[in-house]
Write an enzyme that holds these catalytic residues in place. Structure first.
Site, short mmCIF file in Angstrom:
data_model
loop_
_atom_site.label_atom_id
_atom_site.label_comp_id
_atom_site.label_asym_id
_atom_site.label_seq_id
_atom_site.Cartn_x
_atom_site.Cartn_y
_atom_site.Cartn_z
N ARG A 98 0.81 -1.22 0.00
CA ARG A 98 0.00 0.00 0.00
C ARG A 98 0.84 1.27 0.00
NH1 ARG A 98 -3.13 -3.64 1.49
NH2 ARG A 98 -1.41 -4.28 2.80
N THR A 99 1.81 1.36 0.89
CA THR A 99 2.55 2.62 1.03
C THR A 99 3.25 2.96 -0.29
OG1 THR A 99 2.87 2.14 3.36
CG2 THR A 99 4.24 3.86 2.42
N LYS B 104 25.93 -5.10 -2.33
CA LYS B 104 27.40 -5.15 -2.46
C LYS B 104 28.06 -4.52 -1.25
CE LYS B 104 26.86 -4.54 -7.43
NZ LYS B 104 26.81 -3.51 -8.46
N ARG C 165 11.46 3.31 2.98
CA ARG C 165 11.17 2.37 4.09
C ARG C 165 12.43 1.56 4.34
NH1 ARG C 165 5.91 -1.29 4.43
NH2 ARG C 165 5.12 0.77 4.96
#
Lengths: 146, 311
Positions: free
Chosen positions: B57-58, B86, B107
């Site tokens: 959703r976000t 990496k 996020r």
């Protein structure tokens, strides 16, 4: 042996007295003293006030306000004496600093400051410190010196 | 733009004036969205969505919001194929990405990561969730839902479920008291609201939310039941999870005791905490809440990157 431990005087510098027993080496970590400064450390010596205590004497060093406040965090009952010509010339008082940068490790393992190389920052909120990054609040007992 | 910060990192940073401005702009956007009107307010602007953790959703609502405003989106979801795998640091990653975009939504599982990134870059940063810490845009869209559906007045809101690790409730608990909304907390003891947040709320607003352990204790008088997911992995003993999760489930039996105009919100995804039978009742607003999320995020993007004007 019944006599107390005799600790040599310093000529000019700073004496930290009434440190909690066993805290002297951690306090020295905060001060970042280098080889220019002769240091005398006495640990676990008798104290009428607190049973046992540590003492640090540092020749030719005056503490900054930041250093004084940071020591106060871990040794709230410390007595800081400024020595000139072997005599007590003044005293410094400690208080909880409003902000602490780069000194403490965040106790929250999930805090980004424990993952990335960056300077930690804590802001005082009453008797606790709030991590500027993860926003958690901690009491002094939760911390260890970085 | 009136909101004080260039970034949206934590609900703790927001003032009532900031929140009012964001919600007011979101209601304007909601009108455009309901008419499915595509705007050109952010034409030529690029949003980078950096999701180091899964999100449905976000991420998609930010992408939808940016597209509705005429802008473009770049980004990733999961770190596979990125230089993070990496060993590149977060700071180095975002210092590169800011050269490709006008705003970053991120996020990341580490708490405080969004704050760190906001210090490292010049473009606006929006926190899309940092570990268990904060999810400010979810809390803002929750508040928008309450405003549109009920109005911001003396309501009684119960936050239920995982209050210890749930980042949405860690944000929402700071916004509700700004508008005189009464907050109660319902959770198993093991998942109660962290002490430092309770102390902070008391210091900031002079209130101590009432604490309950069962939804039965609050269902008859709350205006809004805000339900969050209780995650199995939070419990060392699976039997304890089964016992607790069962008692934090909303079904039609529980709702028989609710006020007729009570509404249920949930940040989603849900698992078992709201039974599907509830979806068709007038109490359920969680899917509508998702829809409001797009307009809220349109407002934020416009305020941070555009003119913030009314059309």
């Amino acid at each position: 042996m019944t006599e107390g431990l005799k600790v040599t005087r310093i000529k000019d510098g700073t004496v930290l007295d009434h440190l909690p027993a066993g805290s002297a080496l951690d306090i020295l970590d905060i001060l970042h003293v280098d080889s220019k400064h002769p240091i005398i450390i006495a640990m676990n010596v008798g104290s009428s006030k607190q049973g046992t205590k540590d003492i640090i004497k540092i020749e030719k060093k005056l503490l900054s306000k930041k250093e004084t406040d940071e020591i106060g965090l871990f040794a709230p009952h410390v007595t800081i004496n400024i020595i000139k010509n072997q005599k007590v010339h003044g005293k410094r008082h400690v208080k909880m600093p409003d902000e602490l940068s780069g000194l403490l490790v965040c106790p929250n393992k999930k805090c980004i400051t424990n993952k990335e190389v960056c300077e930690t920052k804590f802001v005082r909120n009453g008797s606790k410190y709030k991590c500027y990054f993860c926003e958690r609040h901690f009491s002094i007992d939760d911390f260890k010196v970085s | 733009m009136g909101i004080k910060s260039k970034d949206i990192i934590s609900a703790v940073d927001l003032t009532r004036e900031d929140v009012e401005e964001i919600l007011s702009q979101a209601e304007v956007m909601l009108g455009h969205l309901e008419r499915k009107k595509r705007l050109n307010k952010l034409q030529g602007k690029i949003l980078a969505t950096l999701f180091f953790e899964p999100s449905t959703r976000t991420r998609l609502s930010f992408e939808s919001a940016m597209t509705r405003l005429g802008g473009s989106v770049i980004g990733f979801s999961g770190t596979e194929g990125t230089s993070v795998q990496k060993g590149e640091t977060l700071t180095d990653t975002v210092k590169n990405i800011e050269k490709y975009c006008d705003c970053i939504v991120m996020r990341n599982p580490y708490e405080g990561s969004a704050r760190l990134v906001s210090q490292a870059v010049d473009v606006p940063v929006i926190n899309g969730g940092d570990g268990s810490n904060q999810h400010p845009t979810q809390a803002l869209l929750d508040l928008l839902t309450i405003k549109v559906e009920k109005g911001l007045k003396k309501l009684k809101v119960a936050l239920c479920g995982d209050l210890k690790y749930g980042r949405t409730v860690h944000s929402l608990i700071y916004l509700l008291p700004m508008f005189g909304i009464d907050v109660s907390l319902v959770s198993p003891k093991a998942l109660s609201m962290p002490g430092w947040i309770m102390e902070d709320i008391e210091g900031k607003y002079g209130i101590s939310p009432e604490i309950y352990e069962s939804m039965d204790d609050v269902i008859s008088w709350v205006d809004v039941l805000y339900v969050t997911r209780i995650q199995k992995e939070r419990f060392p003993d699976p039997n304890e999870y089964e016992r607790v999760a069962g008692s934090y489930s909303v079904d039609n039996r529980l709702l028989k005791k609710a006020k007729h105009d009570m509404m249920i919100l949930h940040p989603l995804p849900r698992v078992n905490e709201i039974k599907p039978e509830v979806d068709d009742t007038p109490y359920a607003r969680y899917f509508k809440q998702s829809f409001y999320g797009v307009s809220l995020r349109m407002a934020l993007l416009d305020l941070l990157m555009g003119t913030g004007g009314s059309d």
